[in-house]
Design a protein around this motif. Structure first.
Motif, PDB file in Angstrom:
ATOM      1  N   VAL A  44       0.772  -1.049   0.055  1.00 22.18           N
ATOM      2  CA  VAL A  44       0.096   0.062  -0.045  1.00 22.18           C
ATOM      3  C   VAL A  44       0.955   1.322  -0.059  1.00 22.18           C
ATOM      4  CG1 VAL A  44      -1.690   1.492   1.327  1.00 22.18           C
ATOM      5  CG2 VAL A  44      -1.965  -1.149   0.876  1.00 22.18           C
ATOM      6  N   TRP A  45       2.111   1.233   0.824  1.00 18.21           N
ATOM      7  CA  TRP A  45       2.795   2.284   1.024  1.00 18.21           C
ATOM      8  C   TRP A  45       3.420   2.648  -0.510  1.00 18.21           C
ATOM      9  CZ3 TRP A  45       3.858   6.211   4.184  1.00 18.21           C
ATOM     10  CH2 TRP A  45       4.895   6.982   4.029  1.00 18.21           C
ATOM     11  N   VAL A  46       3.791   1.562  -1.230  1.00 23.44           N
ATOM     12  CA  VAL A  46       4.666   1.866  -2.514  1.00 23.44           C
ATOM     13  C   VAL A  46       3.511   2.259  -3.289  1.00 23.44           C
ATOM     14  CG1 VAL A  46       5.456   0.574  -4.541  1.00 23.44           C
ATOM     15  CG2 VAL A  46       6.630   0.013  -2.144  1.00 23.44           C
ATOM     16  N   LEU A  47       2.183   1.850  -3.400  1.00 18.22           N
ATOM     17  CA  LEU A  47       1.210   2.148  -4.314  1.00 18.22           C
ATOM     18  C   LEU A  47       0.915   3.596  -4.049  1.00 18.22           C
ATOM     19  CD1 LEU A  47      -1.243  -1.038  -4.206  1.00 18.22           C
ATOM     20  CD2 LEU A  47       0.330  -0.112  -6.410  1.00 18.22           C
ATOM     21  N   LEU A  48       0.858   4.227  -2.888  1.00 17.04           N
ATOM     22  CA  LEU A  48       0.472   5.659  -2.710  1.00 17.04           C
ATOM     23  C   LEU A  48       1.690   6.511  -3.214  1.00 17.04           C
ATOM     24  CD1 LEU A  48      -0.641   5.348   1.097  1.00 17.04           C
ATOM     25  CD2 LEU A  48      -1.917   5.818  -0.831  1.00 17.04           C
ATOM     26  N   TRP A  49       2.785   5.900  -2.893  1.00 17.32           N
ATOM     27  CA  TRP A  49       3.893   6.790  -3.567  1.00 17.32           C
ATOM     28  C   TRP A  49       4.035   6.653  -4.893  1.00 17.32           C
ATOM     29  CZ3 TRP A  49       6.604  10.689  -1.597  1.00 17.32           C
ATOM     30  CH2 TRP A  49       6.494  10.814  -0.191  1.00 17.32           C
ATOM     31  N   GLY A  50       3.554   5.577  -5.643  1.00 19.89           N
ATOM     32  CA  GLY A  50       3.378   5.655  -7.278  1.00 19.89           C
ATOM     33  C   GLY A  50       4.808   5.084  -7.599  1.00 19.89           C
ATOM     34  N   GLU A  51       5.713   4.789  -7.089  1.00 19.96           N
ATOM     35  CA  GLU A  51       6.923   4.502  -7.573  1.00 19.96           C
ATOM     36  C   GLU A  51       7.701   3.258  -6.662  1.00 19.96           C
ATOM     37  OE1 GLU A  51      11.390   6.399  -8.064  1.00 19.96           O
ATOM     38  OE2 GLU A  51       9.652   7.640  -7.709  1.00 19.96           O
ATOM     39  N   ILE A  52       7.924   2.140  -7.571  1.00 18.59           N
ATOM     40  CA  ILE A  52       8.914   1.129  -7.074  1.00 18.59           C
ATOM     41  C   ILE A  52      10.392   1.607  -6.727  1.00 18.59           C
ATOM     42  CG2 ILE A  52       9.389  -1.062  -6.794  1.00 18.59           C
ATOM     43  CD1 ILE A  52       6.926  -1.751  -8.683  1.00 18.59           C
ATOM     44  N   LEU A  62      13.753   1.240  -3.838  1.00 20.45           N
ATOM     45  CA  LEU A  62      14.415   0.636  -2.675  1.00 20.45           C
ATOM     46  C   LEU A  62      14.010   1.411  -1.562  1.00 20.45           C
ATOM     47  CD1 LEU A  62      16.026  -1.628  -1.447  1.00 20.45           C
ATOM     48  CD2 LEU A  62      18.263  -0.319  -1.712  1.00 20.45           C
ATOM     49  N   GLY A  63      13.954   2.712  -1.445  1.00 22.18           N
ATOM     50  CA  GLY A  63      13.673   3.579  -0.369  1.00 22.18           C
ATOM     51  C   GLY A  63      12.254   3.382  -0.116  1.00 22.18           C
ATOM     52  N   ASN A  64      11.241   3.439  -1.158  1.00 22.61           N
ATOM     53  CA  ASN A  64       9.848   3.239  -0.869  1.00 22.61           C
ATOM     54  C   ASN A  64       9.723   1.951  -0.086  1.00 22.61           C
ATOM     55  OD1 ASN A  64       9.130   5.633  -1.421  1.00 22.61           O
ATOM     56  ND2 ASN A  64       8.352   4.932  -3.726  1.00 22.61           N
ATOM     57  N   LEU A  65      10.366   0.943  -0.506  1.00 18.62           N
ATOM     58  CA  LEU A  65      10.152  -0.489  -0.011  1.00 18.62           C
ATOM     59  C   LEU A  65      10.629  -0.588   1.450  1.00 18.62           C
ATOM     60  CD1 LEU A  65      11.283  -2.768  -3.184  1.00 18.62           C
ATOM     61  CD2 LEU A  65       8.906  -2.491  -2.052  1.00 18.62           C
ATOM     62  N   VAL A  66      11.676  -0.065   1.666  1.00 16.60           N
ATOM     63  CA  VAL A  66      12.290  -0.141   3.136  1.00 16.60           C
ATOM     64  C   VAL A  66      11.534   0.824   3.971  1.00 16.60           C
ATOM     65  CG1 VAL A  66      14.201   0.597   4.619  1.00 16.60           C
ATOM     66  CG2 VAL A  66      14.621  -0.566   2.328  1.00 16.60           C
ATOM     67  N   ASN A  67      11.015   1.940   3.528  1.00 21.28           N
ATOM     68  CA  ASN A  67      10.198   2.760   4.312  1.00 21.28           C
ATOM     69  C   ASN A  67       8.866   2.176   4.737  1.00 21.28           C
ATOM     70  OD1 ASN A  67      12.007   4.876   4.655  1.00 21.28           O
ATOM     71  ND2 ASN A  67      11.371   6.067   2.938  1.00 21.28           N
ATOM     72  N   GLY A  68       8.221   1.519   3.445  1.00 20.80           N
ATOM     73  CA  GLY A  68       7.165   0.813   3.787  1.00 20.80           C
ATOM     74  C   GLY A  68       7.065  -0.368   4.828  1.00 20.80           C
ATOM     75  N   ALA A  69       8.309  -1.162   4.466  1.00 18.46           N
ATOM     76  CA  ALA A  69       8.297  -2.212   5.414  1.00 18.46           C
ATOM     77  C   ALA A  69       8.376  -1.769   6.818  1.00 18.46           C
ATOM     78  CB  ALA A  69       9.597  -3.121   4.987  1.00 18.46           C
ATOM     79  N   LEU A  70       9.402  -0.805   7.266  1.00 17.09           N
ATOM     80  CA  LEU A  70       9.573  -0.002   8.495  1.00 17.09           C
ATOM     81  C   LEU A  70       8.145   0.382   8.993  1.00 17.09           C
ATOM     82  CD1 LEU A  70      12.957   1.750   8.047  1.00 17.09           C
ATOM     83  CD2 LEU A  70      12.507  -0.439   9.545  1.00 17.09           C
ATOM     84  N   LEU A  71       7.535   1.044   8.168  1.00 15.93           N
ATOM     85  CA  LEU A  71       6.198   1.781   8.757  1.00 15.93           C
ATOM     86  C   LEU A  71       5.293   0.328   9.117  1.00 15.93           C
ATOM     87  CD1 LEU A  71       4.606   4.303   8.931  1.00 15.93           C
ATOM     88  CD2 LEU A  71       3.783   4.208   6.610  1.00 15.93           C
ATOM     89  N   GLY A  72       5.296  -0.597   8.387  1.00 21.41           N
ATOM     90  CA  GLY A  72       4.331  -1.858   8.376  1.00 21.41           C
ATOM     91  C   GLY A  72       4.874  -2.274   9.791  1.00 21.41           C
ATOM     92  N   VAL A  73       5.957  -2.668  10.216  1.00 13.67           N
ATOM     93  CA  VAL A  73       6.462  -3.161  11.467  1.00 13.67           C
ATOM     94  C   VAL A  73       5.958  -2.216  12.501  1.00 13.67           C
ATOM     95  CG1 VAL A  73       8.612  -3.618  12.690  1.00 13.67           C
ATOM     96  CG2 VAL A  73       8.286  -4.442  10.418  1.00 13.67           C
ATOM     97  N   LEU A  74       6.374  -0.921  12.392  1.00 14.15           N
ATOM     98  CA  LEU A  74       5.842  -0.023  13.433  1.00 14.15           C
ATOM     99  C   LEU A  74       4.337   0.122  13.665  1.00 14.15           C
ATOM    100  CD1 LEU A  74       6.938   2.459  15.110  1.00 14.15           C
ATOM    101  CD2 LEU A  74       6.423   3.815  13.463  1.00 14.15           C
ATOM    102  N   VAL A  75       3.433   0.115  12.586  1.00 17.60           N
ATOM    103  CA  VAL A  75       2.061   0.174  12.925  1.00 17.60           C
ATOM    104  C   VAL A  75       1.702  -1.270  13.626  1.00 17.60           C
ATOM    105  CG1 VAL A  75       0.119  -0.080  11.442  1.00 17.60           C
ATOM    106  CG2 VAL A  75       1.582   1.411  11.041  1.00 17.60           C
ATOM    107  N   THR A  76       2.240  -2.491  13.135  1.00 20.52           N
ATOM    108  CA  THR A  76       2.031  -3.840  13.512  1.00 20.52           C
ATOM    109  C   THR A  76       2.267  -3.756  15.104  1.00 20.52           C
ATOM    110  OG1 THR A  76       3.608  -4.812  12.543  1.00 20.52           O
ATOM    111  CG2 THR A  76       1.503  -4.982  11.406  1.00 20.52           C
ATOM    112  N   ALA A  77       3.550  -3.286  15.354  1.00 20.12           N
ATOM    113  CA  ALA A  77       4.046  -3.555  16.707  1.00 20.12           C
ATOM    114  C   ALA A  77       3.383  -2.337  17.589  1.00 20.12           C
ATOM    115  CB  ALA A  77       5.485  -3.329  16.628  1.00 20.12           C
ATOM    116  N   GLY A  78       3.382  -1.057  17.066  1.00 18.41           N
ATOM    117  CA  GLY A  78       2.876  -0.126  18.130  1.00 18.41           C
ATOM    118  C   GLY A  78       1.239  -0.094  18.097  1.00 18.41           C
ATOM    119  N   LEU A  79       0.646  -0.410  17.285  1.00 20.53           N
ATOM    120  CA  LEU A  79      -0.847  -0.506  17.445  1.00 20.53           C
ATOM    121  C   LEU A  79      -1.701  -1.862  17.778  1.00 20.53           C
ATOM    122  CD1 LEU A  79      -1.858   1.828  14.399  1.00 20.53           C
ATOM    123  CD2 LEU A  79      -1.490   2.699  16.664  1.00 20.53           C
ATOM    124  N   ARG A  80      -2.325  -1.825  18.837  1.00 13.84           N
ATOM    125  CA  ARG A  80      -2.896  -3.126  19.374  1.00 13.84           C
ATOM    126  C   ARG A  80      -3.968  -3.232  18.533  1.00 13.84           C
ATOM    127  NH1 ARG A  80      -0.911  -6.426  23.150  1.00 13.84           N
ATOM    128  NH2 ARG A  80       0.660  -5.227  24.396  1.00 13.84           N
TER     129      ARG A  80
END
Length: 194
Positions: free
Chosen positions: A23-31, A33-51
């Motif tokens: 979803v992060w990569v689709l929102l940015w509209g470009e594949i 490495l930076g978008n993939l890494v940021n999306g993965a980090l954001l995904g980990v942060l969301v799943t770890a931080g939000l119950r």
């Protein structure tokens, strides 16, 4: 040796992290490495931080019924868009809206949510309130006359729920909802029309 429950739950969240990355990569509209890494980090942060409350899924995906669900949803989307545009463009026409109560067959939070979302995504209808404990949806219908009346609008919501159940519910959940397995026999949606 058992793992810490929080770490174990993070290990099971990889599909969610993957989906959030996509979803992060689709929102940015470009594949990149930076978008993939940021999306993965954001995904980990969301799943770890939000119950998030776990949703039990005991059903199974039936590809044929899922194709019917998606196809009918797309058809409803086009048809309702056309009907809403006619209501909006008709001169001196005042739509007769209504809020109707629909008692769903299933008492699962998952199916209640899916039914609510699909009904709300179709133009001309909107979920005003969903009662989780009673399994009731309160649906605002833009123009009851173009919908075929209150009972037709109620049957449309029940038919949407039935398609969701047939696509995703287990055999036991279908039986609890009063739906015949495999589409044979008369469903409760058909009984409502009588």
């Amino acid at each position: 040796m058992s793992l810490h429950p929080r770490r174990a739950s993070l290990r099971n969240q990889w599909p969610t992290v993957l989906w959030l990355t996509v979803v992060w990569v689709l929102l940015w509209g470009e594949i990149s490495l930076g978008n993939l890494v940021n999306g993965a980090l954001l995904g980990v942060l969301v799943t770890a931080g939000l119950r998030m409350t776990p949703i039990d899924f005991h059903g199974r995906v039936r590809p044929g019924a899922l194709a019917v669900l998606v196809g009918r949803f797309l058809l409803d989307l086009v048809r309702a868009s056309f009907e809403v545009s006619l209501v909006a463009l008709r001169p001196r026409h005042t739509p007769r809206g209504a809020v109707i109560c629909v008692q769903l067959r299933s008492h699962s939070d998952l199916y209640l949510t899916l039914t609510s979302e699909l009904v709300s995504l179709v133009p001309g209808s909107l979920i005003v309130e969903a009662h989780r404990l009673t399994g009731r949806l309160y649906v605002h219908v833009l123009d009851v006359r173009t919908s075929g009346g209150v009972e037709a609008a109620r049957r449309a919501v029940l038919a949407q729920e039935e398609r969701i159940l047939r696509a995703l519910a287990s055999d036991a959940e279908l039986a609890d909802a009063g739906l015949a397995l495999g589409g044979a026999g008369r469903s409760r949606a058909a009984e409502v029309t009588r």
